[in-house]
Design an enzyme around this catalytic site. Structure first.
Site, PDB file in Angstrom:
ATOM      1  CG  ASN A   1       8.750  -1.720  -0.116  1.00 48.41           C
ATOM      2  OD1 ASN A   1       8.825  -0.424  -0.588  1.00 48.41           O
ATOM      3  ND2 ASN A   1       9.398  -2.647  -0.619  1.00 48.41           N
ATOM      4  CB  VAL A   2       3.654   0.543   4.227  1.00 45.01           C
ATOM      5  CG1 VAL A   2       2.533   0.398   5.010  1.00 45.01           C
ATOM      6  CG2 VAL A   2       4.655   1.890   4.734  1.00 45.01           C
TER       7      VAL A   2
ATOM      8  CG  ASP B   1      11.213  12.576   7.171  1.00 48.11           C
ATOM      9  OD1 ASP B   1      11.505  13.894   6.555  1.00 48.11           O
ATOM     10  OD2 ASP B   1      11.136  11.781   6.738  1.00 48.11           O
TER      11      ASP B   1
ATOM     12  N   GLY C   1      11.679   5.768   0.791  1.00 40.03           N
ATOM     13  CA  GLY C   1      13.076   5.446   0.569  1.00 40.03           C
ATOM     14  C   GLY C   1      13.700   4.423   1.334  1.00 40.03           C
TER      15      GLY C   1
ATOM     16  CB  ILE D   1      -1.066  -0.076   1.147  1.00 36.95           C
ATOM     17  CG1 ILE D   1      -0.382   0.000   2.511  1.00 36.95           C
ATOM     18  CG2 ILE D   1      -1.999  -1.188   1.148  1.00 36.95           C
ATOM     19  CD1 ILE D   1      -0.948  -0.097   3.724  1.00 36.95           C
TER      20      ILE D   1
END
Length: 270
Positions: A26-27, A143, A23, A19
């Site tokens: 991954n999710v 961030d 960088g 989904i």
């Protein structure tokens, strides 16, 4: 085909689909299995998996584990809840609350790049509440940017990526294009390689606020180092030049948050 789709992580989480991709990680959308996990069986969760190229950096893995566990102690309605952390030789991942919605970046794109004053204040106030809770618990995000803010379908905001952000800060400029998005939101002290603190997050919120009001970031270039130098030396174009309808009060808040000197910014998020 992604080789994690359909896999059962530690026998607890069945991976359903990718989904999101960033960088460093991954999710995935996944489902909790069995009765022995941190949430009830059948609960949909988000699993952030450290990318393959970072998996064998011992310092990175150590920070991933330690910082993620620290973040899991945060408990606030505007912060994505962390349920579980797993670090082994084959895979490092964080299991988080699944937010049914989109990122602030996606929402901005959907709305043509900018929002109304009313919507902007609605979202920014929730981001600030999340940061206030984190800061009071000794956690600096480092961030803040639209990609790390999730908007639920009902308009409720959740701030994500606390642990990853802190971990990634050390060599950010060296990573080039993969962190170009982050460089746009850096504080001057981060851009110059200094330690980020509470007021660094406030600066990044100021940049996000500026973008939401004007449809553009205050500093831009194809070169990340050039953007960093602009954060250190340049003054943003006044907000009302791009968005004349913006009130003087909101402009003042935004510019104070983005002051070059951390001592002159707001000293707390709320």
């Amino acid at each position: 085909m992604d080789n994690l789709i359909g896999k059962k992580l530690d026998g607890l989480y069945e991976v359903k689909e990718l989904i999101g991709s960033g960088g460093m990680a991954n999710v995935y959308k996944a489902v909790m299995l069995g009765q022995n996990g941190p949430v009830p069986a059948g609960t949909v969760v988000a699993v952030k998996v450290l990318r393959q190229e970072y998996m064998h950096d011992p310092d990175l893995v150590r920070r991933f584990k330690n910082e993620s566990k620290a973040i899991s102690l945060l408990n606030h309605p505007n912060i994505v809840k962390v349920y579980d952390v797993s670090v082994n030789d084959d895979l490092q991942y964080i299991v988080m609350e699944y937010v049914d919605g989109m990122t602030l970046r996606e929402y901005l794109n959907q709305r043509g790049g900018r929002l109304t004053n009313r919507e902007t204040v609605h979202f920014i106030s929730q981001i600030l509440k999340a940061l206030d809770h984190a800061h009071r618990n000794g956690v600096v995000h480092r961030d803040i940017k639209p990609q790390n803010v999730l908007i639920h379908s009902d308009g409720h905001v959740k701030v994500a990526d606390f642990g990853i952000a802190r971990m990634a800060n050390k060599n950010t400029l060296a990573k080039g294009d993969s962190v170009l998005g982050s460089v746009h939101y850096f504080s001057p002290e981060q851009a110059s390689g200094k330690e980020a603190g509470v007021t660094s997050d406030i600066y990044s919120v100021g940049v996000t606020l500026y973008e939401m009001l004007t449809g553009r970031v205050p500093f831009d270039s194809n070169n990340p180092v050039a953007i960093a130098m602009q954060h250190i030396h340049n003054t943003p174009v006044p907000i009302q030049q791009y968005a004349p309808e913006t009130s003087d009060a909101v402009c003042h808040v935004c510019m104070k948050a983005m002051d070059k000197n951390p001592a002159y910014r707001y000293q707390s998020a709320w």
